[in-house]
Design an enzyme around this catalytic site. Structure first.
Site, PDB file in Angstrom:
ATOM      1  N   ARG A 168     -70.869  -5.378  62.100  1.00 37.06           N
ATOM      2  CA  ARG A 168     -70.646  -5.128  60.672  1.00 37.06           C
ATOM      3  C   ARG A 168     -71.664  -4.142  60.118  1.00 37.06           C
ATOM      4  O   ARG A 168     -72.168  -4.286  59.010  1.00 37.06           O
ATOM      5  CB  ARG A 168     -70.708  -6.445  59.879  1.00 37.06           C
ATOM      6  CG  ARG A 168     -69.723  -7.495  60.338  1.00 37.06           C
ATOM      7  CD  ARG A 168     -68.276  -7.073  60.124  1.00 37.06           C
ATOM      8  NE  ARG A 168     -67.383  -8.128  60.598  1.00 37.06           N
ATOM      9  CZ  ARG A 168     -66.910  -8.200  61.855  1.00 37.06           C
ATOM     10  NH1 ARG A 168     -67.214  -7.242  62.730  1.00 37.06           N
ATOM     11  NH2 ARG A 168     -66.120  -9.177  62.222  1.00 37.06           N
ATOM     12  N   SER A 242     -64.475 -13.008  54.176  1.00 37.54           N
ATOM     13  CA  SER A 242     -65.644 -13.684  54.735  1.00 37.54           C
ATOM     14  C   SER A 242     -66.909 -13.171  54.057  1.00 37.54           C
ATOM     15  O   SER A 242     -67.205 -11.980  54.114  1.00 37.54           O
ATOM     16  CB  SER A 242     -65.726 -13.444  56.244  1.00 37.54           C
ATOM     17  OG  SER A 242     -64.589 -13.969  56.892  1.00 37.54           O
ATOM     18  N   GLU A 338     -72.033 -10.426  54.040  1.00 38.02           N
ATOM     19  CA  GLU A 338     -71.299  -9.243  54.477  1.00 38.02           C
ATOM     20  C   GLU A 338     -71.135  -8.220  53.361  1.00 38.02           C
ATOM     21  O   GLU A 338     -71.352  -7.027  53.576  1.00 38.02           O
ATOM     22  CB  GLU A 338     -69.925  -9.630  55.026  1.00 38.02           C
ATOM     23  CG  GLU A 338     -69.918 -10.123  56.452  1.00 38.02           C
ATOM     24  CD  GLU A 338     -68.540 -10.072  57.098  1.00 38.02           C
ATOM     25  OE1 GLU A 338     -67.734  -9.212  56.677  1.00 38.02           O
ATOM     26  OE2 GLU A 338     -68.286 -10.866  58.000  1.00 38.02           O
TER      27      GLU A 338
END
Length: 342
Positions: A168, A242, A338
């Protein structure tokens, strides 16, 4: 002569972020061509403003009004640029909706992106975040991208090593942050396609459908079904998918955790480390379905934080901090968000 850009001021961003946070931008530009971006540096006022590049608004949390210029990437276009013995190379403009792009590749008979179906956001953000789901990361299908340096006005091309992909993560979150804008991305879709169904939930979904040799479209359908069951529709309840990354720990730390929590959900990584299921950790400390003000944890998936209606960015931040503190206290693991906090 430099053209006049259609700048809007004191612009509401509420409909442009999937959390539905009511925040405003000092200045806003809907970008429909790369030429529009190249003119910004010639405007003395705009050139001084902080910049925020916005795509689908699905991976950011607005913690307040943005005191600068929002560049909303709305460019479109998809085409096959070439092919060789190994792959078909497909280019998509930054403003293309990610899921619609995946659907287009499948309709053309190209496999490779099916595991990434129904991920919210636009194509331009996909390499920035190195999006991933159900056993695949974007970097595995990435070939190159074209970007614009807002400071110099020059365009440049980055290949996979140049993007410095990690979990990520990419160079766009570090050296190129607030400086470069992705214009388009080229994907290498394999001709010798092989199904990737190693992810447990995906394998179970296909088994339930009595599919043993799935096609790319069947995998996409299964992924869509799983995501629809687990994740809330941001058009109905604000969220950014998420919210926390799955933490990666050493073998020693994982073994110690297993000793105290035998049911710990974990996955072996290629380098010998272990990835833990952040949603499981949050579920174990009892946060699933709970609220803190107008911010809450989704009752069907503890990894998703939601806007119950009228939540501020600060309320989401406070909820996230409370969850982080409880997970750290119980498991000795620090969760990392995130979304980008703005």
């Amino acid at each position: 002569m430099t053209p006049v850009l259609p700048i809007q001021y004191d612009f509401s961003l509420q409909r442009l972020n999937t959390f539905g946070i009511d925040a405003k931008a000092k200045a806003y530009l809907r970008v429909t061509s790369a030429d529009m971006l190249s003119h910004i540096k010639h405007d003395a006022f705009l050139a001084r403003l902080p910049r925020l590049v916005l795509g689908g608004g699905s991976n950011l949390l607005l913690t307040g009004d943005f005191p600068g210029l929002v560049l909303h990437m709305c460019t479109t276009g998809v085409e096959v640029v070439r092919e060789d013995d190994n792959a078909v190379y497909v280019k998509a403009a930054a403003g293309e909706n990610w899921h619609q792009f995946v659907r287009w590749t499948l309709q053309q008979g190209f496999g490779g992106l099916e595991n990434l179906s129904l991920i919210p956001g636009n194509v331009g953000a996909s390499p920035i975040q190195n999006i991933g789901a159900y056993g695949i990361e974007l970097q595995e299908r990435f070939h190159s991208l074209t970007a614009l340096d807002l400071d110099s006005g020059e365009t440049f091309v980055l290949d996979r090593p140049g993007c410095q992909f990690a979990y990520r993560d990419s160079v766009f979150k570090h050296a190129l942050r607030d400086r470069a804008v992705v214009l388009d991305v080229i994907f290498a879709l394999p001709k010798k396609w092989q199904a990737n169904i190693q992810y447990a939930d995906l394998g179970q979904e296909l088994s339930a459908r009595q599919i043993t040799a799935p096609t790319p479209q069947q995998i996409s359908d299964a992924v869509i079904a799983i995501r629809t069951r687990k994740l809330p529709d941001p058009t109905i309840i604000g969220n950014a998918g998420s919210f926390f990354k799955n933490p990666v720990v050493s073998k020693a730390q994982r073994d110690a955790l297993i000793g105290r929590h035998p049911q710990l959900v974990n996955y072996t990584q290629a380098d010998g480390s272990y990835k833990l299921a952040a949603g499981w950790l949050i579920d174990q400390i009892g946060w699933k379905g709970k609220n803190l003000g107008a911010a809450g944890v989704y009752e069907k998936q503890a990894l998703v934080l939601v806007n119950r209606g009228g939540a501020t960015g600060q309320e989401i931040v406070e909820l996230a901090a409370a969850i982080q503190a409880d997970v750290l206290s119980r498991f000795g693991v620090m969760l990392e968000p995130e979304p980008v906090f703005i």
